[in-house]
Scaffold this active site. Structure first.
Site, PDB file in Angstrom:
ATOM      1  N   TYR A 117     -20.859-107.988 -18.972  1.00 13.73           N
ATOM      2  CA  TYR A 117     -20.311-109.208 -18.381  1.00 13.73           C
ATOM      3  C   TYR A 117     -20.928-110.429 -19.063  1.00 13.73           C
ATOM      4  O   TYR A 117     -22.158-110.507 -19.207  1.00 13.73           O
ATOM      5  CB  TYR A 117     -20.628-109.200 -16.884  1.00 13.73           C
ATOM      6  N   ARG A 146     -33.243-116.669   6.412  1.00 16.26           N
ATOM      7  CA  ARG A 146     -33.454-116.468   4.976  1.00 16.26           C
ATOM      8  C   ARG A 146     -34.107-115.115   4.755  1.00 16.26           C
ATOM      9  O   ARG A 146     -33.763-114.373   3.840  1.00 16.26           O
ATOM     10  CB  ARG A 146     -34.281-117.613   4.367  1.00 16.26           C
ATOM     11  N   LYS A 205     -16.098-108.181  -6.338  1.00 14.73           N
ATOM     12  CA  LYS A 205     -15.005-107.410  -6.938  1.00 14.73           C
ATOM     13  C   LYS A 205     -14.556-106.278  -6.005  1.00 14.73           C
ATOM     14  O   LYS A 205     -14.146-106.562  -4.894  1.00 14.73           O
ATOM     15  CB  LYS A 205     -15.454-106.924  -8.321  1.00 14.73           C
ATOM     16  N   ASP A 247     -25.149-101.843 -13.781  1.00 14.03           N
ATOM     17  CA  ASP A 247     -24.163-102.702 -13.135  1.00 14.03           C
ATOM     18  C   ASP A 247     -22.932-101.828 -12.891  1.00 14.03           C
ATOM     19  O   ASP A 247     -22.217-101.467 -13.829  1.00 14.03           O
ATOM     20  CB  ASP A 247     -23.854-103.889 -14.057  1.00 14.03           C
TER      21      ASP A 247
HETATM   22  C1  LIG Z   1     -18.214-110.654 -11.866  1.00 14.57           C
HETATM   23  C2  LIG Z   1     -19.258-109.805 -12.473  1.00 14.57           C
HETATM   24  C3  LIG Z   1     -20.613-110.186 -12.436  1.00 14.57           C
HETATM   25  C4  LIG Z   1     -21.058-111.504 -11.829  1.00 14.57           C
HETATM   26  O1  LIG Z   1     -20.843-111.537 -10.470  1.00 14.57           O
HETATM   27  P1  LIG Z   1     -20.526-112.877  -9.610  1.00 14.57           P
HETATM   28  O2  LIG Z   1     -20.311-112.356  -8.257  1.00 14.57           O
HETATM   29  O3  LIG Z   1     -19.314-113.499 -10.222  1.00 14.57           O
HETATM   30  O4  LIG Z   1     -21.715-113.747  -9.745  1.00 14.57           O
HETATM   31  C5  LIG Z   1     -21.541-109.321 -12.980  1.00 14.57           C
HETATM   32  N1  LIG Z   1     -21.168-108.144 -13.536  1.00 14.57           N
HETATM   33  C6  LIG Z   1     -19.885-107.774 -13.602  1.00 14.57           C
HETATM   34  C7  LIG Z   1     -19.519-106.472 -14.249  1.00 14.57           C
HETATM   35  C8  LIG Z   1     -18.877-108.580 -13.077  1.00 14.57           C
HETATM   36  O5  LIG Z   1     -17.600-108.201 -13.165  1.00 14.57           O
END
Ligand SMILES: *Cc1c(COP(=O)(O)O)cnc(C)c1O
Length: 388
Positions: free
Chosen positions: A103, A51, A200, A175
């Site tokens: 998001y 962890r 992604k 982000d």
């Molecule tokens: C998918 C996404 C998230 C969330 O991520 P997860 O891996 O699905 O928890 C946050 N910000 C953006 C821009 C995203 O495309």
């Protein structure tokens, strides 16, 4: 091992990933071990319990910190878990400003999980730097933005926003999921923290979830080290290994995503059935992006996220039903082309009123253009649009 001066693709393949010292294996092994033998009380090899730390995870964390130009990075079980870890920098009474067109899961987490703990969130159109400046209060501690935004592709000037934040002793987190560090490096532009859903583009193969926070200060390092251990929402060794493997091809994948994205955007721009195209790489014509100059300046490519307006829910439904190569589904950033319907998928939680406020319609379809042969993609879109 690749030094910090090595190029992006070299660091993606080598940083944090020297050949295994015991066997010479060129890939970092998948360390499936929850615990570690200690030589004697108080003496271990740097790992005591997975962890707190795991060697496969460490390799990924070192690599991602280098790619974003940060000091350290910390990976979590999903993008949302990474954002939740980010919020642990706050305490009750603190104020956070978030971009208003991010998001969908981000405001859901802020409003429904953290607001009840006494953290205050407000939502601002951060493409307007003056609106952001006006929204900062004495208790504001963090500004969290996305650029380009999802799904409308509005840009925020990262350098300008960083300057406003720093003049008020507020930290800026970005982000960077849509662009990846290959096309946009927020820390170079003044951001304090970069966040990704590694699910992604970083992983790129739609086969694992993950999230990362890249920090720039020793305080970020010690806080996020502690959060990994104390909260425990860490990324598994297997997912760490998958992302390490995905990141090795990030540079070539992003170049191909970008090339395909430009061709698909041009095609859609010239198509009579498409009312509007939202894509930062269009400099002229009916769908010229109003912030094209900023896009060309702060990004080194335009990526492959494109949103189109087809005019109605029925048209969006006919188009997406007809696709043969592209797949209808949530998510983005994989090698395969994915198509989503923001109003009923990623942004359903906003409600009709919330969507209307930010300009998301029922006729919008978002494309994550993959790296298939682009001729096949154009043919697919053409036949699907013919049915609209
Ligand atoms: C998918 C996404 C998230 C969330 O991520 P997860 O891996 O699905 O928890 C946050 N910000 C953006 C821009 C995203 O495309």
């Amino acid at each position: 091992m690749a030094g910090e001066k090595a190029g992006f693709a070299t660091r993606a393949i080598h940083t944090g990933q020297p050949p295994d010292p015991t066997t010479g294996a060129v890939n970092v092994p998948l360390y499936l071990s929850s615990t570690y033998a200690q030589e004697e009380i108080g003496k271990d090899k740097g790992y005591d319990y997975s962890r707190a730390g795991n060697p496969t995870r460490t390799a990924l964390e070192v690599c991602l910190a280098s790619l974003e130009g940060g000091l350290t990075s910390h990976v979590f079980g999903s993008g949302m878990a990474a954002i939740a870890a980010l919020v642990t920098l706050m305490k009750s009474g603190d104020h956070v400003i978030c971009g208003e067109n991010v998001y969908g899961g981000t405001p859901r987490l802020f409003n429904q999980v953290f607001a009840p703990y006494g953290i205050d969130f407000t939502y601002v159109d951060t493409s307007n730097v003056e609106a952001l400046r006006a929204a900062i209060r004495p208790e504001t501690r963090l500004v969290h933005i996305e650029t380009p935004t999802n799904p409308l592709m509005n840009l925020t000037d990262i350098a300008a926003v960083a300057e406003v934040c720093h003049s008020r002793e507020v930290e800026l987190s970005v982000d960077n999921t849509f662009m990846s560090p290959y096309f946009q490096r927020p820390i170079d532009l003044g951001a304090d923290i970069v966040m990704h859903s590694t699910t992604k583009f970083l992983n790129g193969h739609s086969d694992g979830l993950g999230g990362v926070l890249v920090g720039t200060t020793p305080e970020h390092t010690s806080r996020f080290d502690f959060v990994e251990k104390a909260v425990g929402g860490i990324l598994s060794p297997f997912e760490s290994w998958l992302i390490l493997r995905g990141v090795k091809t990030l540079a070539v994948r992003m170049r191909q995503h970008d090339e395909n994205g430009r061709i698909v955007a041009q095609f859609l721009d010239g198509h009579g059935k498409v009312d509007r195209v939202f894509y930062p790489g269009l400099s002229a014509g009916r769908n010229a992006h109003p912030q094209y100059e900023l896009a060309a300046q702060q990004m080194t490519g335009f990526g492959s996220m494109i949103t189109i307006e087809l005019g109605s829910f029925e048209k969006a439904r006919s188009f997406t039903k007809q696709l043969r190569v592209a797949t209808l589904g949530e998510s983005l950033g994989g090698v395969e082309t994915l198509v989503s319907h923001p109003a009923t998928m990623t942004h359903a939680g906003l409600g009709a009123e919330g969507r209307a406020k930010v300009g998301i319609t029922d006729g919008m379809v978002r494309l994550s253009v993959g790296i298939e042969d682009v001729g096949d993609l154009l043919e697919d879109f053409e036949q699907a649009l013919a049915m609209v």
